[in-house]
Each structure stands twice: as structure tokens, then as C-alpha cells.
Enzyme design. Structure first.
Site, PDB file in Angstrom:
ATOM      1  N   SER A 116       0.780  -1.192  -0.029  1.00  0.00           N
ATOM      2  CA  SER A 116       0.025   0.027   0.045  1.00  0.00           C
ATOM      3  C   SER A 116       0.871   1.411   0.084  1.00  0.00           C
ATOM      4  O   SER A 116       1.621   1.540  -1.023  1.00  0.00           O
ATOM      5  CB  SER A 116      -1.021  -0.089   1.335  1.00  0.00           C
ATOM      6  OG  SER A 116      -1.834   0.882   1.254  1.00  0.00           O
ATOM      7  N   GLU A 212      -2.053  -2.797  -7.938  1.00  0.00           N
ATOM      8  CA  GLU A 212      -3.190  -2.841  -7.097  1.00  0.00           C
ATOM      9  C   GLU A 212      -3.499  -1.494  -6.737  1.00  0.00           C
ATOM     10  O   GLU A 212      -2.757  -0.787  -6.697  1.00  0.00           O
ATOM     11  CB  GLU A 212      -3.007  -4.080  -6.300  1.00  0.00           C
ATOM     12  CG  GLU A 212      -1.937  -3.699  -5.240  1.00  0.00           C
ATOM     13  CD  GLU A 212      -2.583  -3.068  -3.824  1.00  0.00           C
ATOM     14  OE1 GLU A 212      -3.738  -3.207  -3.440  1.00  0.00           O
ATOM     15  OE2 GLU A 212      -1.771  -2.137  -3.250  1.00  0.00           O
ATOM     16  N   HIS A 277      -4.979  -5.427  -1.277  1.00  0.00           N
ATOM     17  CA  HIS A 277      -5.914  -5.187  -0.123  1.00  0.00           C
ATOM     18  C   HIS A 277      -6.826  -6.130  -0.137  1.00  0.00           C
ATOM     19  O   HIS A 277      -8.012  -5.830  -0.531  1.00  0.00           O
ATOM     20  CB  HIS A 277      -6.414  -3.837  -0.389  1.00  0.00           C
ATOM     21  CG  HIS A 277      -5.445  -2.755   0.000  1.00  0.00           C
ATOM     22  ND1 HIS A 277      -4.404  -2.161  -1.094  1.00  0.00           N
ATOM     23  CD2 HIS A 277      -5.061  -1.669   0.949  1.00  0.00           C
ATOM     24  CE1 HIS A 277      -3.822  -1.302  -0.501  1.00  0.00           C
ATOM     25  NE2 HIS A 277      -4.286  -0.967   0.721  1.00  0.00           N
TER      26      HIS A 277
END
Length: 307
Positions: A116, A212, A277
């Protein structure tokens, strides 16, 4: 794109540091994550400012200076074998320029784990230290502490990486084919935000790009992908692995966007590869070479993630 230096694998009893380079960390989740690590016979130590809250900006885990000092002190501690990020959120970009890269290099290769917002650190460690890093679950992440698959895949990567040389995702080909290259990537919006900064890679030429994201509307994903395309970042990429797109709108629409923006690259693209995630997120080593088989939904590494 060259392969990067692989850090040593962990052994039972290894000391690992937990840091918070980005957003604030819920204490209960942190304690649950520490219990998991202790169950692996690791010795986790928590950096001094992990549970801090910034006085003015509550989305940050303490001040930039404190978060950077925690990270640097943990990495430069000779007793620490790995640095595990507690969570993502936002803030790594604010502290990454405060790190002393010569001191980090002198401390020797170690394991860095996160994803992330930690994408900013993955990029910096690749460009400044030439070091393999692990795009994997974080110590206080809810998808880590409650999911056995995520735990077991990260544990195997850390302790016995030769057992996870082939990563079978169950994903499907968006564009069929096989491709070889060096793994890189992370959170799409962070990669777009990193463009033009001192630590960003020049591009993905010769690489297998992993993408992502979470909580981004489809038009924002479109904007980020278009920015990467217009900036030439995807020129010469060998293949693309797509992870999770949680809370990014209906997946049919996201899938159509990914196919439209990436299909013209003329390289294999695999969707739903199971990193990012999502529940049971797989650990992907950035900086290691491998072969993507989009039709089979597999990634086979040339060498174990860690030596």
C-alpha cells in the site's frame, strides 16, 4: 532491468522491528499482530512512536521526523534482521526524504515488508539500495491477523523461501501469454504520485509490473494508468500482474478499464492475482526475476526471494 540484492532469510529467534511509517496504528490490532509473530518464534520489538498520533493531522502516525527516526533506528540496529511495517494509509512519502541512505546502506541488507503506502519505500529501496523487498501483509493489518493464508505465505517467504518459488494465484489471463522479467510495482496511485521524485524508478522496462489499489473510483484509476502510460513508465514492460481493487467500484467496470488501458501494451496481463488489499494476500518479492504464465495464473521465481 537488473535483479536486486536478496537479503538473508530469517531464522527462528530472529529479532524483527515493527515501525509505522504512514498512518496511525490501532493498538489492539498491533498486539494481535505481535502475537502472530511471536507464534513464529520471532522476537518482535515495537519502535517508540508506532502508537503516536500527529497532533494536527490525524491521518499520520506521529510527526514525519519521529516516523523517519523510528525507521532508521530500526534498520540500523545490528540486532534487527527485518523491518515490518505496521500498516499503510498515508505518510511514507513525507518521511522518506528524511532517511540517511548512506547509513541504511552501511547497515547491510535486511528484509523490508509492507504494501500500500509502503510502495514509496519499495521504490526508494530499489533505487537507492538496490535491495529486494517484500510486498506483503503488514503486522497490524486486519487482513493479516485474521487470515491464515496470508500468514502462512509470508511466513514461508521469510523462513523457507525455496518452498514458495512458484506462486499460484488462481488468477485468469486478461491478455494470454508468458513473459520473463524482474518484479516491481505496488499501489497504482502511489506509483503515479512517485513520478518525478528522487526515488522513483525511470520505468518498468524489462519488468513484470504488479499493480493494485484500494478505495479509488474507476476514473481515478483511469487517471493514474493514463499518467503512467503518458509518462512512458510502461514502455518496454514485459508483463503485468493485477492484484486486488477493493472498494474501487464494480469490478466489471474496473476490469474493462484495465483491459482497455493495458491491453494495447502487447504483453501478458493476469488479473486477480491475489496480492494487495484482499483476504489471504500473497507476498510478492520485488527485485527478483521470474516467469509469468498468464494462462495458468502462475509466477515462477528464478531464485528464492531471500537467500
Amino acid at each position: 532491468m537488473r535483479e536486486l540484492v536478496r537479503p538473508p532469510r530469517l531464522a527462528p529467534g530472529a529479532r524483527v522491528a515493527v515501525v509505522a511509517p504512514s498512518g496511525p496504528v490501532p493498538e489492539e490490532r498491533l498486539q494481535n499482530g505481535l502475537d502472530v509473530l511471536r507464534g513464529w518464534d520471532l522476537d518482535p520489538v515495537v519502535a517508540p512512536h508506532v502508537l503516536d498520533r500527529h497532533g494536527e493531522f490525524p491521518y499520520l502516525a506521529g510527526t514525519d521526523a519521529d516516523r523517519a527516526a523510528d525507521f532508521q533506528d530500526a534498520w540500523c540496529d545490528p540486532s534487527v534482521a527485518a523491518v515490518l511495517c505496521a500498516r499503510g494509509g498515508y505518510g511514507a512519502q513525507r518521511m522518506v526524504d528524511l532517511l540517511d541512505w548512506e547509513a541504511l546502506r552501511a547497515a547491510g541488507p535486511k528484509v523490508l515488508v509492507g504494501f500500500s503506502d509502503v510502495t514509496a519505500l519499495h521504490e526508494a529501496f530499489a533505487t537507492r539500495l538496490g535491495l529486494v523487498t517484500l510486498h506483503g501483509p503488514m503486522a497490524a493489518g486486519v487482513d493479516f491477523i485474521k487470515n491464515a493464508r496470508a500468514q502462512e505465505h509470508l511466513k514461508a517467504t521469510l523462513f523457507a523461501p525455496e518452498t514458495v518459488r512458484t506462486i499460484a494465484s488462481g488468477g485468469a489471463a486478461l491478455v494470454p501469454g508468458r513473459a520473463r522479467g524482474v518484479l516491481l510495482g505496488g499501489c497504482l496511485s502511489l506509483l503515479a504520485a512517485e513520478l518525478g521524485t528522487p526515488h522513483a524508478r525511470a520505468g518498468a522496462q524489462g519488468g513484470l509490473l504488479c499493480l493494485e489499489d484500494v478505495g479509488e473510483e474507476t476514473y481515478r484509476l483511469d487517471r493514474c494508468l493514463t499518467q503512467l502510460l503518458r509518462a512512458g513508465v510502461l514502455d518496454g514492460v514485459r508483463g503485468v500482474l493485477l492484484g486486488s481493487w477493493e472498494r474501487c467500484g464494480p469490478y466489471d467496470r474496473v476490469r474493462a478499464l484495465l483491459a482497455e488501458r493495458l491491453g494495447g501494451l502487447g504483453v501478458p496481463v493476469v488479473e486477480e492475482f491475489g496480492f494487495g488489499h484482499c483476504e489471504g494476500a500473497l507476498t510478492i518479492p520485488f527485485g527478483v526475476a521470474g516467469e509469468l504464465d498468464a494462462d495458468a495464473g502462475t509466477l515462477t521465481l528464478d531464485a528464492p526471494a531471500l537467500r
